[in-house]
Design a protein around this motif. Structure first.
Motif, PDB file in Angstrom:
ATOM      1  N   THR A 396       0.697  -1.142   0.166  1.00 50.98           N
ATOM      2  CA  THR A 396       0.150  -0.011   0.102  1.00 50.98           C
ATOM      3  C   THR A 396       1.021   1.253  -0.059  1.00 50.98           C
ATOM      4  O   THR A 396       0.537   2.263  -0.578  1.00 50.98           O
ATOM      5  CB  THR A 396      -0.809   0.018   1.238  1.00 50.98           C
ATOM      6  OG1 THR A 396      -1.795  -1.213   0.995  1.00 50.98           O
ATOM      7  CG2 THR A 396      -1.831   1.183   1.042  1.00 50.98           C
ATOM      8  N   GLU A 397       1.957   1.239   0.904  1.00 55.34           N
ATOM      9  CA  GLU A 397       2.853   2.441   0.827  1.00 55.34           C
ATOM     10  C   GLU A 397       3.570   2.777  -0.342  1.00 55.34           C
ATOM     11  O   GLU A 397       3.857   3.764  -0.826  1.00 55.34           O
ATOM     12  CB  GLU A 397       3.551   2.406   2.207  1.00 55.34           C
ATOM     13  CG  GLU A 397       4.441   3.687   2.464  1.00 55.34           C
ATOM     14  CD  GLU A 397       3.545   4.916   2.967  1.00 55.34           C
ATOM     15  OE1 GLU A 397       4.080   5.776   2.684  1.00 55.34           O
ATOM     16  OE2 GLU A 397       2.356   4.551   3.168  1.00 55.34           O
ATOM     17  N   LEU A 398       3.967   1.560  -1.058  1.00 49.13           N
ATOM     18  CA  LEU A 398       4.789   1.749  -2.173  1.00 49.13           C
ATOM     19  C   LEU A 398       3.821   2.285  -3.409  1.00 49.13           C
ATOM     20  O   LEU A 398       4.316   3.199  -4.026  1.00 49.13           O
ATOM     21  CB  LEU A 398       5.148   0.397  -2.551  1.00 49.13           C
ATOM     22  CG  LEU A 398       6.670  -0.099  -2.076  1.00 49.13           C
ATOM     23  CD1 LEU A 398       6.924  -1.626  -2.675  1.00 49.13           C
ATOM     24  CD2 LEU A 398       7.699   0.686  -2.491  1.00 49.13           C
ATOM     25  N   MET A 399       2.548   1.907  -3.475  1.00 45.82           N
ATOM     26  CA  MET A 399       1.708   2.357  -4.363  1.00 45.82           C
ATOM     27  C   MET A 399       1.565   3.982  -4.057  1.00 45.82           C
ATOM     28  O   MET A 399       1.453   4.941  -4.969  1.00 45.82           O
ATOM     29  CB  MET A 399       0.522   1.787  -4.327  1.00 45.82           C
ATOM     30  CG  MET A 399       0.255   0.400  -4.868  1.00 45.82           C
ATOM     31  SD  MET A 399       0.907   0.252  -6.543  1.00 45.82           S
ATOM     32  CE  MET A 399      -0.329   1.296  -7.520  1.00 45.82           C
ATOM     33  N   ARG A 400       1.561   4.432  -2.956  1.00 43.57           N
ATOM     34  CA  ARG A 400       1.327   5.927  -2.617  1.00 43.57           C
ATOM     35  C   ARG A 400       2.713   6.678  -2.846  1.00 43.57           C
ATOM     36  O   ARG A 400       2.505   7.667  -3.226  1.00 43.57           O
ATOM     37  CB  ARG A 400       1.186   6.042  -1.031  1.00 43.57           C
ATOM     38  CG  ARG A 400       0.649   7.457  -0.692  1.00 43.57           C
ATOM     39  CD  ARG A 400       0.501   7.552   0.893  1.00 43.57           C
ATOM     40  NE  ARG A 400       1.663   7.522   1.533  1.00 43.57           N
ATOM     41  CZ  ARG A 400       2.419   8.556   1.970  1.00 43.57           C
ATOM     42  NH1 ARG A 400       2.170   9.840   1.228  1.00 43.57           N
ATOM     43  NH2 ARG A 400       3.611   8.570   2.638  1.00 43.57           N
ATOM     44  N   ARG A 401       3.887   5.979  -2.948  1.00 44.86           N
ATOM     45  CA  ARG A 401       5.205   6.490  -3.232  1.00 44.86           C
ATOM     46  C   ARG A 401       5.669   6.369  -4.554  1.00 44.86           C
ATOM     47  O   ARG A 401       6.920   6.499  -4.984  1.00 44.86           O
ATOM     48  CB  ARG A 401       6.083   5.959  -2.109  1.00 44.86           C
ATOM     49  CG  ARG A 401       5.911   6.483  -0.639  1.00 44.86           C
ATOM     50  CD  ARG A 401       7.008   5.522   0.190  1.00 44.86           C
ATOM     51  NE  ARG A 401       6.674   5.898   1.815  1.00 44.86           N
ATOM     52  CZ  ARG A 401       7.587   6.972   2.277  1.00 44.86           C
ATOM     53  NH1 ARG A 401       8.520   7.077   1.735  1.00 44.86           N
ATOM     54  NH2 ARG A 401       7.152   7.108   3.570  1.00 44.86           N
ATOM     55  N   THR A 447       5.468  -2.091  -8.653  1.00 43.88           N
ATOM     56  CA  THR A 447       5.195  -0.776  -8.268  1.00 43.88           C
ATOM     57  C   THR A 447       5.974   0.096  -9.392  1.00 43.88           C
ATOM     58  O   THR A 447       5.380   1.296 -10.095  1.00 43.88           O
ATOM     59  CB  THR A 447       5.643  -0.209  -6.928  1.00 43.88           C
ATOM     60  OG1 THR A 447       4.914  -1.064  -6.078  1.00 43.88           O
ATOM     61  CG2 THR A 447       5.303   1.137  -6.757  1.00 43.88           C
ATOM     62  N   LEU A 448       7.376  -0.098  -9.649  1.00 42.43           N
ATOM     63  CA  LEU A 448       8.022   0.697 -10.793  1.00 42.43           C
ATOM     64  C   LEU A 448       7.445   0.485 -12.127  1.00 42.43           C
ATOM     65  O   LEU A 448       7.399   1.269 -13.113  1.00 42.43           O
ATOM     66  CB  LEU A 448       9.382   0.121 -10.652  1.00 42.43           C
ATOM     67  CG  LEU A 448      10.269   0.729  -9.351  1.00 42.43           C
ATOM     68  CD1 LEU A 448      11.689  -0.208  -9.219  1.00 42.43           C
ATOM     69  CD2 LEU A 448      10.292   2.068  -9.159  1.00 42.43           C
ATOM     70  N   ARG A 449       6.840  -0.734 -12.324  1.00 42.92           N
ATOM     71  CA  ARG A 449       6.419  -1.302 -13.758  1.00 42.92           C
ATOM     72  C   ARG A 449       5.029  -0.402 -13.973  1.00 42.92           C
ATOM     73  O   ARG A 449       4.736  -0.007 -15.155  1.00 42.92           O
ATOM     74  CB  ARG A 449       6.318  -2.556 -13.910  1.00 42.92           C
ATOM     75  CG  ARG A 449       7.506  -3.240 -14.288  1.00 42.92           C
ATOM     76  CD  ARG A 449       7.292  -4.910 -14.543  1.00 42.92           C
ATOM     77  NE  ARG A 449       6.677  -4.796 -15.681  1.00 42.92           N
ATOM     78  CZ  ARG A 449       7.025  -5.087 -16.993  1.00 42.92           C
ATOM     79  NH1 ARG A 449       8.421  -4.678 -16.986  1.00 42.92           N
ATOM     80  NH2 ARG A 449       6.336  -5.056 -17.915  1.00 42.92           N
ATOM     81  N   ARG A 461      17.076  -5.160 -13.997  1.00 46.64           N
ATOM     82  CA  ARG A 461      17.387  -3.883 -13.325  1.00 46.64           C
ATOM     83  C   ARG A 461      16.727  -3.757 -11.865  1.00 46.64           C
ATOM     84  O   ARG A 461      17.540  -3.127 -10.941  1.00 46.64           O
ATOM     85  CB  ARG A 461      16.798  -2.683 -14.160  1.00 46.64           C
ATOM     86  CG  ARG A 461      17.033  -1.506 -13.691  1.00 46.64           C
ATOM     87  CD  ARG A 461      16.358  -0.223 -14.571  1.00 46.64           C
ATOM     88  NE  ARG A 461      16.551   0.964 -13.990  1.00 46.64           N
ATOM     89  CZ  ARG A 461      15.903   2.121 -14.444  1.00 46.64           C
ATOM     90  NH1 ARG A 461      14.792   2.230 -15.570  1.00 46.64           N
ATOM     91  NH2 ARG A 461      16.357   3.357 -14.016  1.00 46.64           N
ATOM     92  N   THR A 462      15.691  -4.305 -11.494  1.00 44.67           N
ATOM     93  CA  THR A 462      15.187  -4.340 -10.254  1.00 44.67           C
ATOM     94  C   THR A 462      16.130  -5.055  -9.354  1.00 44.67           C
ATOM     95  O   THR A 462      16.264  -4.367  -8.207  1.00 44.67           O
ATOM     96  CB  THR A 462      13.667  -4.807 -10.029  1.00 44.67           C
ATOM     97  OG1 THR A 462      12.908  -4.259 -11.004  1.00 44.67           O
ATOM     98  CG2 THR A 462      13.262  -5.034  -8.780  1.00 44.67           C
TER      99      THR A 462
END
Length: 495
Positions: A396-401, A447-449, A461-462
């Motif tokens: 959840t926090e990763l999606m926010r950030r 999240t990065l994708r 890369r990840t």
């Protein structure tokens, strides 16, 4: 005479608060109870004057030497220095209470604010504000209600707790670990592990008190406090805090039972309540009724008891239910289990073709395992419910950030992994640590994708980013017996 003025068990002094790290589980120490009984008539009249050197040290010495002493003058210890230290001990980023005052706001005119608070407290004009209701998610998906006190109430509560701790740290028993100076969850886990491996434990009672903080009986709490505290001004302060009520969605609600979970004074008040309701009684029960070995470890309202014999365990559980019913408490039936556990359980259940049962305590699942030589050992791994809840929070926090720069995300994730390892990096748990780190990397990759429909973020890369930014997992804590023996060396009668 009213039964509420009595206690069922003897008072056993624990170590002093500044040496609390040296105190260990009563079950493993094998210490006997001290002479005397809390039901006996107490002697009033002890006063620790301000001119006494190390005033709180004198309070502590009197409390240790005289288990029947009641302290009639304590509020003068709550001076400006004590309030200032309490303010500095608070978390600067903690959520504000109903008044909206933050730690930084209050510190803009700290000395003037503290002098004003000190004056109101000693004039008797201090008024406690209601707590602000908030909720946090539990590992099982339910919400835990919290009461967030106003900053000024937090400061005063922490200062009073510092004073009362000088008394109660000499009273609390060795197997009580929760929210005490010099004691941590890992000390409780160590004591439990050593007790199970060194004592003849074949049965474990994994108990859970239903809604303890919200069901705690305020009348009984005041009675228990009166066994030691005779300063009416301190008792009135505590009464103001527990009866201030809560505000939720703009509406005020009275609190006729329980204490606000999250308040600075609540851990001490909860320990006092369970000291009289559970600890003294359980210690006495062990001495009077148990036929075999019994171990006890309590951390706040979570506790585990181990027994050599099944009939001892069943009788203790039945008596415990009756004991709790007298004090407005009950065990959660769906979370309280009596299981066959320990070296004898592992051997007997293996002979019957069944695997030993497991139980969870303080975030770890405890498992009967064997060493390479085939000997019994206690294995502890991260509790799956805790692990899943933590990973959901990370996702959840990763999606926010997700739109922050990658270095900012990486630094936050690194702090998450370090914090997780700081608690869970115990021996035998390295596989769970690696699994947590891998899941964090997987969520980060997703999240990065999702930052772009034409993402060029590959797994290679990840992995490079994770290798650069995220700490590797390794065991940080010693074996339980090593830390336990280091703490208790030369002081435990069983050595």
């Amino acid at each position: 005479m009213d039964d509420r003025g009595k206690s069922d068990g003897p008072v056993v002094p624990a170590k002093l608060s500044n040496n609390a790290v040296q105190a260990v589980a009563e079950a493993v120490e094998g210490r006997g109870p001290a002479k005397g009984n809390t039901a006996s008539k107490t002697r009033p009249g002890y006063r620790a004057g301000v001119s006494a050197p190390s005033a709180l040290g004198r309070v502590r010495r009197v409390a240790q030497q005289d288990k029947e002493a009641r302290f009639t003058a304590l509020l003068h210890h709550v001076d400006l220095d004590c309030l200032r230290a309490a303010y500095r001990a608070l978390k600067p980023m903690a959520a504000p209470g109903v008044d909206g005052v933050t730690w930084v706001d209050y510190g803009q005119s700290l000395e003037g604010n503290l002098r004003d608070l000190h004056g109101r407290v000693h004039r008797g004009s201090y008024r406690a504000r209601p707590s602000r209701r908030a909720y946090i998610s539990k590992a099982d998906g339910r919400l835990r209600p919290l009461g967030i006190a106003a900053l000024e109430d937090k400061i005063l509560q922490r200062a009073v707790v510092e004073v009362l701790g000088a008394i109660y740290e000499t009273d609390f028993l060795g197997f009580s670990y929760g929210f005490r100076p010099g004691r941590s969850p890992h000390h409780a886990l160590d004591a439990l592990a050593v007790g199970i491996t060194r004592k003849k434990v074949g049965w474990v009672l994994d108990a859970d008190i239903r809604d303890f903080f919200s069901k705690l009986d305020q009348v009984w709490l005041k009675t228990f406090l009166g066994h030691r505290i005779a300063d009416s001004r301190v008792l009135r302060l505590i009464e103001k805090w527990i009866s201030a009520g809560v505000i939720e969605d703009g509406a005020w609600t009275a609190c006729d039972e329980g204490v606000p979970q999250g308040a600075s004074a609540s851990p001490l008040l909860a320990n006092v309540y369970l000291h009289y309701v559970l600890d003294l009684w359980a210690n006495q029960w062990r001495d009077r009724h148990a036929r075999g070995d019994v171990i006890l470890v309590r951390f706040a309202d979570d506790f585990v008891a181990g027994f050599q014999h099944r009939d001892d365990a069943e009788r203790f559980l039945a008596d415990l239910r009756e004991r709790f019913a007298q004090f407005n408490l009950e065990l959660a039936a769906e979370k309280t289990r009596l299981i066959e556990f320990g070296r004898f359980a592992a051997r007997d259940r293996a002979a019957r073709g069944r695997r030993p049962e497991t139980f969870a305590f303080l975030g770890f699942t405890h498992i009967c395992a064997t060493t390479r030589n085939g000997k019994f050992k206690l294995k502890r791994v991260t509790d799956k419910k805790r692990l899943r809840a933590k990973l959901r929070a990370v996702k959840t926090e990763l999606m926010r950030r997700r739109h922050l720069p990658i270095p900012d995300q990486a630094r936050w994730l690194a702090s998450v992994v370090r914090g997780h390892c700081a608690y869970y990096a115990v021996p035998d748990n390295v596989e769970a640590l690696r699994a947590f780190r891998e899941q964090v990397i997987w969520h980060w990759h997703r999240t990065l994708r999702r930052r772009s429909q034409r993402s060029r973020m590959t797994w290679e890369r990840t992995r490079r980013l994770a290798k650069r930014w995220l700490p590797t997992t390794r065991i940080l804590h010693p074996w339980p017996s090593q830390r336990f023996d280091a703490i208790t060396q030369g002081r435990s009668p069983v050595r």
